[in-house]
Design a protein around this motif. Structure first.
Motif, PDB file in Angstrom:
ATOM      1  N   UNK A 245      -4.659  15.263  12.806  1.00  0.00           N
ATOM      2  CA  UNK A 245      -3.581  15.877  12.030  1.00  0.00           C
ATOM      3  C   UNK A 245      -2.328  16.085  12.866  1.00  0.00           C
ATOM      4  N   UNK A 246      -2.520  16.327  14.161  1.00  0.00           N
ATOM      5  CA  UNK A 246      -1.376  16.519  15.046  1.00  0.00           C
ATOM      6  C   UNK A 246      -0.741  15.228  15.505  1.00  0.00           C
ATOM      7  N   UNK A 247      -1.354  14.100  15.164  1.00  0.00           N
ATOM      8  CA  UNK A 247      -0.807  12.814  15.578  1.00  0.00           C
ATOM      9  C   UNK A 247      -1.016  12.520  17.057  1.00  0.00           C
TER      10      UNK A 247
ATOM     11  N   UNK B 163     -21.276   9.167  21.431  1.00  0.00           N
ATOM     12  CA  UNK B 163     -21.379   9.932  20.182  1.00  0.00           C
ATOM     13  C   UNK B 163     -20.072  10.034  19.431  1.00  0.00           C
ATOM     14  N   UNK B 164     -19.042   9.385  19.910  1.00  0.00           N
ATOM     15  CA  UNK B 164     -17.734   9.449  19.255  1.00  0.00           C
ATOM     16  C   UNK B 164     -17.754   8.910  17.835  1.00  0.00           C
ATOM     17  N   UNK B 165     -18.586   7.901  17.599  1.00  0.00           N
ATOM     18  CA  UNK B 165     -18.710   7.367  16.249  1.00  0.00           C
ATOM     19  C   UNK B 165     -19.285   8.423  15.318  1.00  0.00           C
ATOM     20  N   UNK B 166     -20.227   9.220  15.819  1.00  0.00           N
ATOM     21  CA  UNK B 166     -20.778  10.316  15.025  1.00  0.00           C
ATOM     22  C   UNK B 166     -19.701  11.330  14.692  1.00  0.00           C
ATOM     23  N   UNK B 167     -18.826  11.606  15.649  1.00  0.00           N
ATOM     24  CA  UNK B 167     -17.720  12.537  15.386  1.00  0.00           C
ATOM     25  C   UNK B 167     -16.829  12.010  14.275  1.00  0.00           C
ATOM     26  N   UNK B 168     -16.559  10.704  14.287  1.00  0.00           N
ATOM     27  CA  UNK B 168     -15.730  10.109  13.247  1.00  0.00           C
ATOM     28  C   UNK B 168     -16.417  10.223  11.891  1.00  0.00           C
TER      29      UNK B 168
ATOM     30  N   UNK C  11     -14.168  19.130  13.776  1.00  0.00           N
ATOM     31  CA  UNK C  11     -12.908  19.869  13.661  1.00  0.00           C
ATOM     32  C   UNK C  11     -11.955  19.501  14.799  1.00  0.00           C
ATOM     33  N   UNK C  12     -12.494  19.296  15.991  1.00  0.00           N
ATOM     34  CA  UNK C  12     -11.669  18.867  17.133  1.00  0.00           C
ATOM     35  C   UNK C  12     -10.990  17.538  16.810  1.00  0.00           C
ATOM     36  N   UNK C  13     -11.766  16.615  16.254  1.00  0.00           N
ATOM     37  CA  UNK C  13     -11.225  15.318  15.848  1.00  0.00           C
ATOM     38  C   UNK C  13     -10.162  15.513  14.761  1.00  0.00           C
TER      39      UNK C  13
END
Length: 82
Positions: free
Chosen positions: A33-35, A48-53, A26-28
């Motif tokens: 969405x806010x650009x 772990x950023x790839x997991x977030x994506x 949701x943070x991502x």
């Protein structure tokens, strides 16, 4: 953290992260969405950023009901949306 991401407040998101809070899909989503591209790039560069994506993609696929499968690291993950 998501409220800070929604407003594009990179400093606050970084502060929260360094104080033990972890971003979610949701943070991502709200950063995207806010650009807030700089914030989004920072989130995706985290360990772990790839997991977030992947979670973000799965979240929207399930939410919109369009996609039955997602490609993830050469595996096809089939979502059971029934």
């Amino acid at each position: 953290m998501s409220a800070a991401a929604q407003h594009g407040d990179l400093d606050m998101v970084q502060w929260a992260y360094h104080n033990g809070l972890f971003p979610t899909a949701y943070t991502v989503a709200v950063a995207r969405q806010g650009g807030h591209d700089r914030l989004l790039a920072w989130l995706l560069d985290l360990p772990g950023g790839t997991s977030l994506a992947d979670e973000y993609a799965s979240f929207w696929a399930a939410h919109r009901g369009h996609l039955r499968g997602l490609r993830q690291d050469r595996l096809l993950v089939v979502l059971n949306l029934s």
